[in-house]
Scaffold this motif. Structure first.
Motif, PDB file in Angstrom:
ATOM      1  N   LEU A   5       0.896  -1.029   0.044  1.00 35.23           N
ATOM      2  CA  LEU A   5       0.026   0.134   0.062  1.00 35.23           C
ATOM      3  C   LEU A   5       0.842   1.200   0.047  1.00 35.23           C
ATOM      4  O   LEU A   5       1.990   1.456   0.692  1.00 35.23           O
ATOM      5  CB  LEU A   5      -0.850   0.016   1.286  1.00 35.23           C
ATOM      6  N   VAL A   6       0.389   2.388  -0.520  1.00 34.63           N
ATOM      7  CA  VAL A   6       1.016   3.531  -0.389  1.00 34.63           C
ATOM      8  C   VAL A   6       0.709   4.072   0.731  1.00 34.63           C
ATOM      9  O   VAL A   6      -0.322   4.377   1.143  1.00 34.63           O
ATOM     10  CB  VAL A   6       0.505   4.535  -1.534  1.00 34.63           C
ATOM     11  N   PHE A  26      -7.195   1.179  -1.717  1.00 37.13           N
ATOM     12  CA  PHE A  26      -8.624   0.627  -1.666  1.00 37.13           C
ATOM     13  C   PHE A  26      -8.884  -0.663  -2.449  1.00 37.13           C
ATOM     14  O   PHE A  26      -9.358  -1.433  -1.972  1.00 37.13           O
ATOM     15  CB  PHE A  26      -9.797   1.587  -1.710  1.00 37.13           C
ATOM     16  N   LYS A  27      -8.320  -0.439  -3.737  1.00 42.48           N
ATOM     17  CA  LYS A  27      -8.369  -1.577  -4.327  1.00 42.48           C
ATOM     18  C   LYS A  27      -7.461  -2.974  -3.860  1.00 42.48           C
ATOM     19  O   LYS A  27      -8.034  -3.872  -3.961  1.00 42.48           O
ATOM     20  CB  LYS A  27      -7.924  -1.388  -5.890  1.00 42.48           C
ATOM     21  N   GLU A  28      -6.431  -2.483  -3.302  1.00 41.02           N
ATOM     22  CA  GLU A  28      -5.544  -3.637  -2.912  1.00 41.02           C
ATOM     23  C   GLU A  28      -6.302  -4.124  -1.523  1.00 41.02           C
ATOM     24  O   GLU A  28      -6.226  -5.422  -1.583  1.00 41.02           O
ATOM     25  CB  GLU A  28      -4.287  -2.975  -2.558  1.00 41.02           C
ATOM     26  N   LYS A  31      -9.161  -6.466  -2.709  1.00 42.49           N
ATOM     27  CA  LYS A  31      -8.725  -7.649  -3.236  1.00 42.49           C
ATOM     28  C   LYS A  31      -8.420  -8.512  -2.150  1.00 42.49           C
ATOM     29  O   LYS A  31      -8.772  -9.713  -2.286  1.00 42.49           O
ATOM     30  CB  LYS A  31      -7.810  -7.497  -4.228  1.00 42.49           C
ATOM     31  N   ALA A  32      -7.743  -8.204  -1.213  1.00 41.54           N
ATOM     32  CA  ALA A  32      -7.009  -8.944   0.051  1.00 41.54           C
ATOM     33  C   ALA A  32      -8.431  -9.402   0.877  1.00 41.54           C
ATOM     34  O   ALA A  32      -8.604 -10.680   1.034  1.00 41.54           O
ATOM     35  CB  ALA A  32      -6.192  -8.151   0.765  1.00 41.54           C
ATOM     36  N   LEU A  33      -9.198  -8.754   0.716  1.00 41.61           N
ATOM     37  CA  LEU A  33     -10.613  -9.124   1.490  1.00 41.61           C
ATOM     38  C   LEU A  33     -11.502  -9.915   0.706  1.00 41.61           C
ATOM     39  O   LEU A  33     -11.961 -11.210   1.436  1.00 41.61           O
ATOM     40  CB  LEU A  33     -11.403  -7.795   1.725  1.00 41.61           C
TER      41      LEU A  33
END
Length: 97
Positions: A5-6, A26-28, A31-33
């Motif tokens: 994450l940034v 938020f996209k990362e 995806k993880a969730l």
């Protein structure tokens, strides 16, 4: 798999760069969730299969025990000297008889 994450590199200005960094984060996270949800579903499915297998084994053992007891009862009825002792079928004749 490490999620990058940034964090410290977030823009200090409320601009498109900050927005794109936040959206990327938020996209990362999303995806993880979703990956975690999929893994949880697979674990639940595997657990259900294991529980069913254990139930089948238990039921099979109970049926086997009933069948062994029925065989012992039949043989005892015909004066075959056996019985179940500690879960094992044993010969009940004494040595020298």
């Amino acid at each position: 798999m490490a999620i990058q994450l940034v964090t410290d590199q977030l823009s200090n200005v409320l601009d498109d760069t900050l927005r794109s960094q936040l959206v990327g984060n938020f996209k990362e996270i999303e995806k993880a969730l979703n990956d975690l949800d999929g893994a949880q579903a697979r674990l639940n499915s595997d657990q259900d299969k294991i529980n069913q297998d254990l139930k089948n084994i238990k039921d099979g053992n109970e049926i086997r025990d009933v069948n062994v007891q029925a065989i012992v009862n039949i043989l005892t009825k015909y004066d075959v000297p056996i019985q179940i002792v500690n879960g094992k079928v044993v010969d009940t004749t004494k040595e020298g008889e």
